[in-house]
Design an enzyme around this catalytic site. Structure first.
Site, mmCIF file in Angstrom:
data_model
loop_
_atom_site.group_PDB
_atom_site.id
_atom_site.type_symbol
_atom_site.label_atom_id
_atom_site.label_comp_id
_atom_site.label_asym_id
_atom_site.label_seq_id
_atom_site.Cartn_x
_atom_site.Cartn_y
_atom_site.Cartn_z
ATOM 1 N N HIS A 139 0.720 -1.197 -0.009
ATOM 2 C CA HIS A 139 0.001 -0.025 0.084
ATOM 3 C C HIS A 139 0.852 1.347 -0.055
ATOM 4 C CE1 HIS A 139 -2.919 -3.071 1.294
ATOM 5 N NE2 HIS A 139 -3.926 -2.099 0.671
ATOM 6 N N TYR A 173 -9.005 -0.748 -9.637
ATOM 7 C CA TYR A 173 -8.695 0.886 -9.389
ATOM 8 C C TYR A 173 -7.470 1.144 -8.857
ATOM 9 C CZ TYR A 173 -10.680 -1.101 -5.107
ATOM 10 O OH TYR A 173 -10.992 -1.510 -3.803
ATOM 11 N N TRP A 191 -12.347 4.202 -1.829
ATOM 12 C CA TRP A 191 -12.705 3.270 -2.813
ATOM 13 C C TRP A 191 -14.230 2.983 -2.867
ATOM 14 C CZ3 TRP A 191 -10.189 2.266 1.560
ATOM 15 C CH2 TRP A 191 -10.613 1.478 2.584
#
Length: 197
Positions: free
Chosen positions: A41, A119, A175
């Site tokens: 991340h 995404y 998200w």
């Protein structure tokens, strides 16, 4: 199947903490390796497998959760019913069912695949990046919730109108709208036209 919560760092036999690994994938969702959860991340993010669950009650209302304040990523924001990452080699469906039970203390009475979405969402608050190939699931929940306070601060069932009001005033995960919009065809099929999704 592993049952350790995704946020835990289980001890290995030599007394050291084991890293939580995520499954790295290519643009087609094919597994290409693994990476430690936090490093995957870090900007610019590494594309990894994830899942998002959307559960509804008998009135067609969506179950939202507010992420616990102690979470390292997106703490305190509202999001879909449950989301997370399969362990390497774990089927996304199994991971979705497992984490829903671990976080909310409930097993869906129905859980169905609702497609995938890819995404790239940076989180401005933490600086972390969600670079995900996300497997979507929709389902029904009938039993009472027993949320784990280390994972979930609050839960609420909302209609589409109530979600719009809440989304305008509260902070949601980066998200959330992407995964909801991608799941909408399956949501409409599940809840029917009268629910308004």
């Amino acid at each position: 199947m592993p049952i350790t919560p995704a946020t835990a760092t289980p001890s290995s036999s030599n007394g050291t903490a084991d890293a939580i690994l995520l499954e790295l994938v290519d643009e087609d969702g094919v597994t290409i390796g693994t990476a430690e959860k936090l490093s995957a991340h870090q900007p610019p993010g590494r594309l990894h497998r994830a899942f998002s669950v959307f559960l509804f009650d008998e009135r067609g209302r969506l179950l939202l959760q507010q992420r616990a304040l102690g979470k390292y990523h997106s703490p305190g924001v509202w999001s879909n019913t449950c989301c997370g990452h399969p362990y390497p080699g774990e089927a996304p469906f199994a991971a979705a069912a497992r984490r829903t039970y671990e976080e909310l203390g409930v097993s869906p009475s129905l859980l169905a695949e609702a497609g995938t979405v890819r995404y790239n969402h940076p989180d401005p608050a933490s600086g972390l990046v969600e670079q995900e190939y996300n497997h979507l699931f929709v389902g029904l929940v009938q039993a009472g919730l027993r949320a784990d306070p280390e994972e979930v601060a609050e839960t609420v069932f909302v209609s589409p109108a109530e979600l719009a009001e809440r989304h305008a005033k509260d902070t949601f995960s980066a998200w959330f709208m992407t995964v909801l919009d991608a799941a909408r065809p399956a949501v409409r099929e599940l809840t029917g036209p009268s629910a308004g999704w």
